[in-house]
Design an enzyme around this catalytic site. Sequence first.
Site, PDB file in Angstrom:
ATOM      1  CD  GLU A   1      -3.774   1.183   6.844  1.00  0.00           C
ATOM      2  OE1 GLU A   1      -2.581   0.914   7.314  1.00  0.00           O
ATOM      3  OE2 GLU A   1      -4.125   1.708   6.209  1.00  0.00           O
TER       4      GLU A   1
ATOM      5  CD  GLN B   1      -2.681   0.898   2.770  1.00  0.00           C
ATOM      6  OE1 GLN B   1      -2.729  -0.306   3.247  1.00  0.00           O
ATOM      7  NE2 GLN B   1      -3.252   1.881   2.986  1.00  0.00           N
TER       8      GLN B   1
END
Length: 413
Positions: free
Chosen positions: A267, A149
Site C-alpha cells: 500500500e 482492505q
Amino acid sequence: MTDLVPGPVPPDDEDEFRRAAVAFLDAHARPAAPQAVGWGVGTDELAVGGEPGRDEELRLVHAAVTFRRELYDAGFGWLTGPVEWGGGGKGPRHQELFEQIVQDYEIPSETCFIVGHHIVGPTLVAWGTDEVKDRYLQAIYRGDLIACQLFSEPGAGSDLAGVRSRAERVAGGWLVTGQKVWTSGAHFSDIGEMLVRTDPGASKHGGLTMLVVDMHDPGVDVRPLKQMNGGEAFNEVFLDNVFVPDSHVLGRPGDGWKVAMTTLGNERSTIGFRFAPVATDEVERLAAMIEHFGLADDPVIRQAFAAIAIRKTTIRWMAARAARGLAAGGEPGPEASIIKLMDSVNVTAVGKLAGRILGPRMMADTGEWGTYVWADLLLSAPSRRLAGGTDEIMRNIMSERILGLPRDAQFNR
C-alpha cells in the site's frame, strides 16, 4: 485447481511487445487528445483532491471493468503475474513499457482497481491458499471482482495491532463480527482482506489472523462516510456473524501481523506511484500559477516550489524502483515508508503554497479559473497523512528499520 484462461501471451521482445500493445490500444481506445497546458486553458480540475459522486463513481467503475476485461483477455491485464495463476509471467520492464505506451491513449480511470491490483492481489500471491489464488487472482486482475482492505477500526488506526474485530472458530471455518472504518471502495467491492483477532489470550500481535471476506454476505453492512470536501470514497463496514471458510485464511491462524506487513508495504509503495496528465498534475499547475501571478522571481516562492518539485521526482523514482522489486518477487521494504511519508508531506506542501499564493481565492468560489479548485486538494490532504499509516508511524519505521535506532519504550497499559 480450475483451468485458467489468461488469453494471448504478449511477446518477450520489446519491439514486438510495443507493436502488440499499440495494436491493442488502437483497436480498443482513442488516442489521447493534445493536452491543453497553461493557465486558463482547458479544464481547471486537478488530479489530486476531487472525488466523483456515487452515481458518477459507479459509471466510472462500469467503464473500467469493461476495458479491464478486454485488456486482460488480450494478455496485458497482469503482465508480471505468475503464469500458473493467470498472469503473463513477464518482468517489470514489460509493465513499464506498457505504462509508457498507454499514456498516449484515453482509457477509463482504473482507480477502483488500485487496492485489488496493487495491495490485495500481491498479498494473495504471497500468502493465499491454492483455492484462494485459483478463485480470486484471475478474477481480480480481469476486473471480474473488486477487492477492498478491511484494516482500520474506530479504536485501531495507527495502532493496527489493537483491532477488536473477532473471528470465532466454528466447523469448517470462522464466524466474523466487528467494525471497520475508512475502507475505500467497500461499497462496490466483492471481497475484502480483513484483519481480525482470533486468539484473545495471545500476545497483541500474535493473536491476529488475516481472512478473505465475501462483501456480499448478508451479514456485511457498508455505510458511506462523508468527508469535509464532500466526497464519500471511504466507508465504515459492520460485520455480524459472517462465515469465512478455513481456505480463506491467508497464511495460518496467528500469522495476521506478518500478512498485514506485506499488505501495508504494498500500500505504501502504491501511494507514491501515480501518473497524472500534465494538464491536471498539481505540481505542473502550481508552476503555471506561480508564473500567472508574477511570482517566478520571488525567492521564497521559488525555494518552496523547488522543494516540492524535487520531492515529487524523488517519490516517482523510488516508487518505480520499489515496483520493479515487487514485480521481480521481492518483499516490500522500509523504502515504502519513505515513499508514503514524502508523498503526504508533498501534497500538504502543495496545498500550503497554493494557499499562500491564492489567499481568499482558494476558499471563496468567485468563478475565476484555477482558484477554488485547490480547496479540494487542501481539504483532502489530511487523509494522505493517515492512509496507509500515519506520518508518525512512518517516521518510527524509518528510524528503527533504516537508521537502526532503538524502538520506543513499551509501557504496560
